[in-house]
Write a protein that holds these residues in place. Sequence first.
Motif, PDB file in Angstrom:
ATOM      1  N   MET A  19      43.225  33.378  48.240  1.00 21.34           N
ATOM      2  CA  MET A  19      43.333  34.275  49.392  1.00 21.34           C
ATOM      3  C   MET A  19      43.792  33.496  50.612  1.00 21.34           C
ATOM      4  O   MET A  19      43.347  32.394  50.871  1.00 21.34           O
ATOM      5  CB  MET A  19      41.967  34.911  49.662  1.00 21.34           C
ATOM      6  CG  MET A  19      41.959  35.750  50.906  1.00 21.34           C
ATOM      7  SD  MET A  19      40.456  36.729  50.992  1.00 21.34           S
ATOM      8  CE  MET A  19      40.804  37.955  49.749  1.00 21.34           C
ATOM      9  N   ARG A  23      35.530  34.017  42.472  1.00 24.35           N
ATOM     10  CA  ARG A  23      35.602  34.367  41.055  1.00 24.35           C
ATOM     11  C   ARG A  23      36.278  33.182  40.407  1.00 24.35           C
ATOM     12  O   ARG A  23      37.382  32.805  40.819  1.00 24.35           O
ATOM     13  CB  ARG A  23      36.385  35.664  40.849  1.00 24.35           C
ATOM     14  CG  ARG A  23      36.421  36.146  39.393  1.00 24.35           C
ATOM     15  CD  ARG A  23      36.722  37.623  39.298  1.00 24.35           C
ATOM     16  NE  ARG A  23      35.674  38.384  39.935  1.00 24.35           N
ATOM     17  CZ  ARG A  23      34.580  38.864  39.308  1.00 24.35           C
ATOM     18  NH1 ARG A  23      34.431  38.703  37.994  1.00 24.35           N
ATOM     19  NH2 ARG A  23      33.661  39.514  39.973  1.00 24.35           N
ATOM     20  N   GLY A  24      35.618  32.565  39.414  1.00 18.01           N
ATOM     21  CA  GLY A  24      36.086  31.265  38.954  1.00 18.01           C
ATOM     22  C   GLY A  24      36.075  30.337  40.165  1.00 18.01           C
ATOM     23  O   GLY A  24      35.109  30.316  40.925  1.00 18.01           O
ATOM     24  N   ARG A  50      43.497  32.374  36.057  1.00 17.92           N
ATOM     25  CA  ARG A  50      42.606  33.237  35.272  1.00 17.92           C
ATOM     26  C   ARG A  50      41.148  33.045  35.669  1.00 17.92           C
ATOM     27  O   ARG A  50      40.700  31.928  35.909  1.00 17.92           O
ATOM     28  CB  ARG A  50      42.775  32.908  33.791  1.00 17.92           C
ATOM     29  CG  ARG A  50      42.056  33.860  32.852  1.00 17.92           C
ATOM     30  CD  ARG A  50      42.322  33.468  31.408  1.00 17.92           C
ATOM     31  NE  ARG A  50      41.544  32.291  31.036  1.00 17.92           N
ATOM     32  CZ  ARG A  50      41.871  31.456  30.051  1.00 17.92           C
ATOM     33  NH1 ARG A  50      42.984  31.639  29.341  1.00 17.92           N
ATOM     34  NH2 ARG A  50      41.118  30.410  29.789  1.00 17.92           N
ATOM     35  N   ALA A  51      40.403  34.147  35.699  1.00 16.18           N
ATOM     36  CA  ALA A  51      38.944  34.099  35.822  1.00 16.18           C
ATOM     37  C   ALA A  51      38.398  35.184  34.900  1.00 16.18           C
ATOM     38  O   ALA A  51      39.156  35.777  34.114  1.00 16.18           O
ATOM     39  CB  ALA A  51      38.510  34.310  37.264  1.00 16.18           C
ATOM     40  N   THR A  52      37.095  35.441  34.965  1.00 14.84           N
ATOM     41  CA  THR A  52      36.477  36.403  34.055  1.00 14.84           C
ATOM     42  C   THR A  52      36.043  37.636  34.834  1.00 14.84           C
ATOM     43  O   THR A  52      35.391  37.531  35.874  1.00 14.84           O
ATOM     44  CB  THR A  52      35.264  35.764  33.355  1.00 14.84           C
ATOM     45  OG1 THR A  52      35.693  34.561  32.727  1.00 14.84           O
ATOM     46  CG2 THR A  52      34.673  36.700  32.308  1.00 14.84           C
ATOM     47  N   PHE A  70      42.861  39.064  42.569  1.00 18.69           N
ATOM     48  CA  PHE A  70      42.402  39.544  41.261  1.00 18.69           C
ATOM     49  C   PHE A  70      42.425  41.072  41.312  1.00 18.69           C
ATOM     50  O   PHE A  70      41.743  41.664  42.156  1.00 18.69           O
ATOM     51  CB  PHE A  70      40.971  39.080  40.971  1.00 18.69           C
ATOM     52  CG  PHE A  70      40.825  37.610  40.699  1.00 18.69           C
ATOM     53  CD1 PHE A  70      41.391  37.035  39.566  1.00 18.69           C
ATOM     54  CD2 PHE A  70      40.116  36.787  41.564  1.00 18.69           C
ATOM     55  CE1 PHE A  70      41.249  35.668  39.303  1.00 18.69           C
ATOM     56  CE2 PHE A  70      39.968  35.430  41.312  1.00 18.69           C
ATOM     57  CZ  PHE A  70      40.540  34.867  40.179  1.00 18.69           C
ATOM     58  N   LYS A  91      44.444  45.317  49.235  1.00 20.30           N
ATOM     59  CA  LYS A  91      43.258  44.476  49.064  1.00 20.30           C
ATOM     60  C   LYS A  91      42.511  44.441  50.387  1.00 20.30           C
ATOM     61  O   LYS A  91      43.077  44.036  51.417  1.00 20.30           O
ATOM     62  CB  LYS A  91      43.650  43.047  48.670  1.00 20.30           C
ATOM     63  CG  LYS A  91      42.536  42.000  48.790  1.00 20.30           C
ATOM     64  CD  LYS A  91      41.442  42.106  47.739  1.00 20.30           C
ATOM     65  CE  LYS A  91      40.326  41.088  47.970  1.00 20.30           C
ATOM     66  NZ  LYS A  91      39.256  41.163  46.953  1.00 20.30           N
ATOM     67  N   VAL A 132      33.347  34.834  48.699  1.00 25.01           N
ATOM     68  CA  VAL A 132      32.948  35.254  47.362  1.00 25.01           C
ATOM     69  C   VAL A 132      33.995  34.706  46.403  1.00 25.01           C
ATOM     70  O   VAL A 132      35.182  34.988  46.555  1.00 25.01           O
ATOM     71  CB  VAL A 132      32.883  36.789  47.261  1.00 25.01           C
ATOM     72  CG1 VAL A 132      32.455  37.222  45.863  1.00 25.01           C
ATOM     73  CG2 VAL A 132      31.935  37.347  48.326  1.00 25.01           C
ATOM     74  N   ARG A 162      38.402  30.544  42.637  1.00 20.64           N
ATOM     75  CA  ARG A 162      39.226  31.132  43.696  1.00 20.64           C
ATOM     76  C   ARG A 162      38.411  32.045  44.595  1.00 20.64           C
ATOM     77  O   ARG A 162      37.565  32.790  44.108  1.00 20.64           O
ATOM     78  CB  ARG A 162      40.329  32.012  43.081  1.00 20.64           C
ATOM     79  CG  ARG A 162      41.479  31.241  42.542  1.00 20.64           C
ATOM     80  CD  ARG A 162      42.425  32.195  41.821  1.00 20.64           C
ATOM     81  NE  ARG A 162      43.454  31.411  41.183  1.00 20.64           N
ATOM     82  CZ  ARG A 162      44.673  31.229  41.690  1.00 20.64           C
ATOM     83  NH1 ARG A 162      45.012  31.819  42.822  1.00 20.64           N
ATOM     84  NH2 ARG A 162      45.545  30.478  41.059  1.00 20.64           N
ATOM     85  N   VAL A 163      38.741  32.045  45.882  1.00 27.02           N
ATOM     86  CA  VAL A 163      38.105  32.983  46.814  1.00 27.02           C
ATOM     87  C   VAL A 163      38.670  34.373  46.536  1.00 27.02           C
ATOM     88  O   VAL A 163      39.876  34.591  46.600  1.00 27.02           O
ATOM     89  CB  VAL A 163      38.369  32.582  48.272  1.00 27.02           C
ATOM     90  CG1 VAL A 163      37.818  33.644  49.222  1.00 27.02           C
ATOM     91  CG2 VAL A 163      37.737  31.229  48.572  1.00 27.02           C
ATOM     92  N   GLU A 164      37.769  35.296  46.167  1.00 23.72           N
ATOM     93  CA  GLU A 164      38.191  36.662  45.871  1.00 23.72           C
ATOM     94  C   GLU A 164      38.035  37.567  47.094  1.00 23.72           C
ATOM     95  O   GLU A 164      38.865  38.443  47.325  1.00 23.72           O
ATOM     96  CB  GLU A 164      37.360  37.221  44.702  1.00 23.72           C
ATOM     97  CG  GLU A 164      37.752  38.651  44.332  1.00 23.72           C
ATOM     98  CD  GLU A 164      37.142  39.118  43.024  1.00 23.72           C
ATOM     99  OE1 GLU A 164      36.045  38.646  42.664  1.00 23.72           O
ATOM    100  OE2 GLU A 164      37.781  39.960  42.346  1.00 23.72           O
TER     101      GLU A 164
END
Lengths: 337, 337
Positions: free
Chosen positions: A1, B14-15, A186-188, A47, A280, B12, B17-19
């Motif tokens: 981001m 995810r993995g 990639r993440a989950t 994401f 977003k 925040v 990376r900042v989501e």
Amino acid sequence: MAETSDPVLVEVLRGDRVESRHRGAVVVVDADGGTVLALGDGAQAVFPRSAVKVIQALPLVETGAADAFGFGQKELALACASHAGEAEHVRLAASMLERAGLDETALECGTHWPTRSEATRELAREGRTPNALHNNCSGKHSGFLCTCCHTAHETAGYVKPGHWIQEEIRAALEAVTGAEHSEANRATDGCAIPTYAVPLRNYALGFVRMASGQGLEPERAVAAKRLMTACMAEPFYVAGTKRADTLMMEAGAGRLFTKTGAEGVFCAAIPELGLGIAIKCDDGQARASEVVVAEVAARLFGKDDALGARLAEMARPAVRNWNGETVGSVRPAAALS
Amino acid sequence: MAETSDPVLVEVLRGDRVESRHRGAVVVVDADGGTVLALGDGAQAVFPRSAVKVIQALPLVETGAADAFGFGQKELALACASHAGEAEHVRLAASMLERAGLDETALECGTHWPTRSEATRELAREGRTPNALHNNCSGKHSGFLCTCCHTAHETAGYVKPGHWIQEEIRAALEAVTGAEHSEANRATDGCAIPTYAVPLRNYALGFVRMASGQGLEPERAVAAKRLMTACMAEPFYVAGTKRADTLMMEAGAGRLFTKTGAEGVFCAAIPELGLGIAIKCDDGQARASEVVVAEVAARLFGKDDALGARLAEMARPAVRNWNGETVGSVRPAAALS
């Protein structure tokens, strides 16, 4: 981001004062990739979460699995859904699995109580507890499992990166959005499958491609149109009672596709205008992304279009107290209007 | 709310990376009003919502109502609470009203299903529906009603601006925070009573005054200390099972007072350090304000203090998927560390 500051897109008022505000980015593009609207950082990697479920459902149609199992528009809509765990959603997901000879024990999405609080209370009143069919992603996962069964691939471990179905989905996401999807980004996701962060602008491009077919292989264009049409025809199965996607697509009556994703993401398309939309909200709140998508779509349809006027209303919900009195409102901020 | 840009306080991930990210402002002051920490716009006018319930409870103690009805620490804590609607909360609120000869029909806060989902499901399993006692503010409203009964004021309409109890509360808020509370900065809270927007810095000052007594009339200082002590002694009655205020005050064991408010507000005090803390997250999300208050308190106690170390852990919660796997995290952003 991005570290740069996205503009304030939504304001929450109490009385006549701004109590909270939401920043974010919006990109609207045409099928040639031309920018129609851009606010904030459209190059930031995002994401998409559940907003790309309609792209993730392409293999279900393209492999012939959907036809082999006799899936109609409701089943296709549910395969693209973040559903509310209402009885009709749960029954239909179970029936999709049953047609492939499976049951809910094949699902690897995890279990949670229904998103719709009334559905949760109904389960509890009946002395029941949820299973994986109540997970908001169970329709999508049922679609994955049906695709695996139809193509004779192993179902166990279908959520893991590297499994055949996840590789098919990765390739579809890459082709439709035109952005690289690899281990590096990639993440989950919440339902255990891979999710990839790509530039926001690529989702806008992906959704106009899904709606128009432009830039897609002919067979994929047919599958994309079929899935989007199913969602617009059966919006209850994409979300559920009184939820944003359902209300907007019901109002749209085939003229507007929308799909929410967790953490403030929204993707949308307006087929008749040949436009794709990606949003977003920086802080991840749906109350903001729902206002942004409604306001952007309202502007694109225009005030003189009844649908535009209806969407503009949806973009200005009231804030009520527990006695039902209006004590504030949510509205698009100056940057959006 | 200021148009200037507050810094990112919480990220925040995810993995790796900042989501999503949350902006906001923090002010920490000592009892003389000296600034110990200031991030973002401390001059912005903020509706404190439920974060000032301990100040709103002053008339209950100061009028002698609390003593007349035999209220102990649990009742006082509940009078300052945003409780989760658990059975113990509901029973105690009912008992407070009963001691004043009232029942739940006197409450004007409105009805909602319990905040704690387990409590909602328990009610539903028993085939019941909520009443106003389940409203998270029912303890505060029971305190208001008991105060009215003890002082022989009319109870009907006690939530309205201009009613005697609301005027007493307004005067207490003004005296404690040192900021004007008038019709010009008034709006309506979720539970129907007035809420006033005053500069964030004034809440920090108000909370160090509540904790230290400095700057308050002697009788008020005693009442303030008694209420804060009750909340720190009975944190379950201020919030409920596994909620942020309960967990932080349990860990604090009398060394830390915290109280959340809707729309991303937190007020807190550290009596031994003579500090008051006020936080507003711009976007109104509790997941961010909870991290900010835990991190700020952790820094003030310091790493070498076991409480500081525990709070720093609380400021870094994991994000899990529906299978319980860790897929990300929430953390204080650079501006906070």
